[in-house]
Scaffold this motif. Structure first.
Motif, PDB file in Angstrom:
ATOM      1  N   ALA A 260      -2.511   1.526   1.925  1.00  0.00           N
ATOM      2  CA  ALA A 260      -2.354   0.302   1.006  1.00  0.00           C
ATOM      3  C   ALA A 260      -1.405   0.577   0.142  1.00  0.00           C
ATOM      4  CB  ALA A 260      -3.748   0.195   0.145  1.00  0.00           C
ATOM      5  N   VAL A 261      -0.826  -0.409  -0.624  1.00  0.00           N
ATOM      6  CA  VAL A 261      -0.002  -0.271  -1.794  1.00  0.00           C
ATOM      7  C   VAL A 261      -0.976  -0.094  -3.225  1.00  0.00           C
ATOM      8  CG1 VAL A 261       1.883  -1.413  -3.241  1.00  0.00           C
ATOM      9  CG2 VAL A 261       1.994  -1.598  -0.789  1.00  0.00           C
ATOM     10  N   TYR A 262      -0.713   0.919  -3.617  1.00  0.00           N
ATOM     11  CA  TYR A 262      -1.558   1.108  -5.111  1.00  0.00           C
ATOM     12  C   TYR A 262      -0.921   0.936  -6.195  1.00  0.00           C
ATOM     13  CZ  TYR A 262      -4.856   3.757  -2.007  1.00  0.00           C
ATOM     14  OH  TYR A 262      -5.908   3.988  -0.900  1.00  0.00           O
ATOM     15  N   TYR A 263      -1.486   0.303  -7.067  1.00  0.00           N
ATOM     16  CA  TYR A 263      -0.981  -0.320  -8.291  1.00  0.00           C
ATOM     17  C   TYR A 263      -1.751   0.233  -9.520  1.00  0.00           C
ATOM     18  CZ  TYR A 263       0.949  -3.899  -5.325  1.00  0.00           C
ATOM     19  OH  TYR A 263       1.994  -4.755  -4.435  1.00  0.00           O
ATOM     20  N   CYS A 264      -0.996   0.504 -10.697  1.00  0.00           N
ATOM     21  CA  CYS A 264      -1.732   0.789 -11.882  1.00  0.00           C
ATOM     22  C   CYS A 264      -1.601  -0.106 -12.595  1.00  0.00           C
ATOM     23  CB  CYS A 264      -1.002   2.330 -12.366  1.00  0.00           C
ATOM     24  SG  CYS A 264       0.681   2.267 -12.960  1.00  0.00           S
ATOM     25  N   ALA A 265      -2.704  -0.182 -13.689  1.00  0.00           N
ATOM     26  CA  ALA A 265      -2.864  -1.408 -14.572  1.00  0.00           C
ATOM     27  C   ALA A 265      -3.564  -0.720 -15.960  1.00  0.00           C
ATOM     28  CB  ALA A 265      -3.918  -2.193 -14.060  1.00  0.00           C
ATOM     29  N   ALA A 266      -3.421  -1.583 -16.943  1.00  0.00           N
ATOM     30  CA  ALA A 266      -3.982  -1.160 -18.340  1.00  0.00           C
ATOM     31  C   ALA A 266      -3.995  -1.960 -18.896  1.00  0.00           C
ATOM     32  CB  ALA A 266      -2.600  -0.119 -18.975  1.00  0.00           C
TER      33      ALA A 266
END
Length: 119
Positions: free
Chosen positions: A89-95
């Protein structure tokens, strides 16, 4: 600003460590997380780390993935072990800085980093 890195191609059973570096201090963030989106599927939560260190994981990655944060480096990591083709998958970081109940609502997103696991 969030900058994700560490993706790549790995064989099943292998490991990768993703990193999400922030332009500001992550100590001000209420929560940080990793999401992933496989082709043709919705974006789903993989792991999150909240406030004083509480963590949540998707059932599919429990026992294999570990999320951690290094406040000194303003970076959040996702250690991924025993990778499976289904982790591709494409992995995204978030905050987010905003406390929320029952679960965080993420306001800031980084660009994705692609993970491909071959069988």
């Amino acid at each position: 600003q969030l900058q994700a890195s560490g993706g790549g191609l790995v064989q099943a059973g292998g490991s990768l460590r993703l990193a999400c570096a922030t332009s500001g201090s992550i100590s001000t963030m209420y929560a940080m997380a990793w999401y992933r989106q496989a082709p043709g599927k919705q974006r789903d939560l993989v792991a999150e780390i909240i406030s004083r260190g509480m963590t949540n994981y998707a059932d599919s990655v429990k026992g294999r993935f570990t999320i951690s944060r290094d406040n000194a480096k303003n970076t959040v990591y996702l250690q991924m072990n025993s990778l499976e083709p289904e982790d591709t998958a494409v992995y995204y970081c978030a905050a987010t800085e905003r406390p929320a109940r029952p679960l965080p609502i993420y306001d800031y997103w980084g660009q994705g980093t692609e993970v491909t696991v071959s069988s």
